[in-house]
Write an enzyme that holds these catalytic residues in place. Sequence first.
Site, PDB file in Angstrom:
ATOM      1  N   ASP A 183      51.707 -20.124  17.541  1.00 12.00           N
ATOM      2  CA  ASP A 183      51.163 -19.906  18.874  1.00 12.00           C
ATOM      3  C   ASP A 183      50.987 -21.271  19.522  1.00 12.00           C
ATOM      4  O   ASP A 183      50.299 -22.144  18.972  1.00 12.00           O
ATOM      5  CB  ASP A 183      49.799 -19.206  18.800  1.00 12.00           C
ATOM      6  N   ASP A 192      50.823  -6.062  21.999  1.00 13.37           N
ATOM      7  CA  ASP A 192      49.474  -6.504  21.645  1.00 13.37           C
ATOM      8  C   ASP A 192      48.540  -5.317  21.837  1.00 13.37           C
ATOM      9  O   ASP A 192      48.362  -4.837  22.962  1.00 13.37           O
ATOM     10  CB  ASP A 192      49.029  -7.667  22.525  1.00 13.37           C
TER      11      ASP A 192
END
Length: 271
Positions: free
Chosen positions: A11, A130
């Site tokens: 990330d 998500d």
Amino acid sequence: MLLRRVIACLDVADGRVVKGTRFVDLRDEGDPAVLAARHAAAGADEIVLLDITAAPEARATALDLVRRTARGLDVPLTVGGGVRTAAEMRAVLRAGADKVAINSAALAHPGLIRRCSRRFGRQCVVVAVDARRETGPAGATAAGAATAVPTGWEAVAGGGRRPSGRDAVAWAVQAAELGAGEILLTSIDRDGTRSGYDLELLRAVSAAADVPVVASGGAGGPADVVAAIREGGADAVLVAGILHEGLITIGALKAALAGAGLPVRPLEAAA
């Protein structure tokens, strides 16, 4: 026999690898290119690089970062964050990605999945889902009112910041029908907690969608990756913080999978 994959996730915010809990409280973990090369050398089957601030900042993916990370990698690289059009996906692929993950733009314009799949092949198109669990029972709020998410998980956009009102399981199924070659399924509730993947969510999506599902969010150790595949039905596991911080090795994770009778690419084959 289908090999089960161990995927290292990076990330990235402001050009650095970060990790937090439930998408917040981010801490610096290092340089993306350095970590990608390190994880690939250690036996990672793939690298996923997510430009996590691109969508919230309404900007395109940082292509220089993709080029620098892809250079010298000998395993597939998936890149996500900020891709809103087929032209932007093309740019990311030309910068060195093998696959491109889309999330917010796909939720807003589902037809993007079909356009990209037809233009680049579904093997290049990953839809990142998500998912956040509703506070009440499936199909209801805490107050008992009906919701638009009958399974109890809502798909969210904008790096976990923006609810979509879409049921996460139904959305994963639709994404596959539109041409996604893979679903990257992240439990926001488990992200960074090291409490294990959300097996109930994994089972729901893997049973409903007819494409490979990558489990993300919650890996704490070898038992979790085994459970994600054996109990959750995942085809691959995404691992981040515990790798970056040296709490576990890819070799140990693959040994656990092999010990559980799950086929993996041997480390010597990755050398």
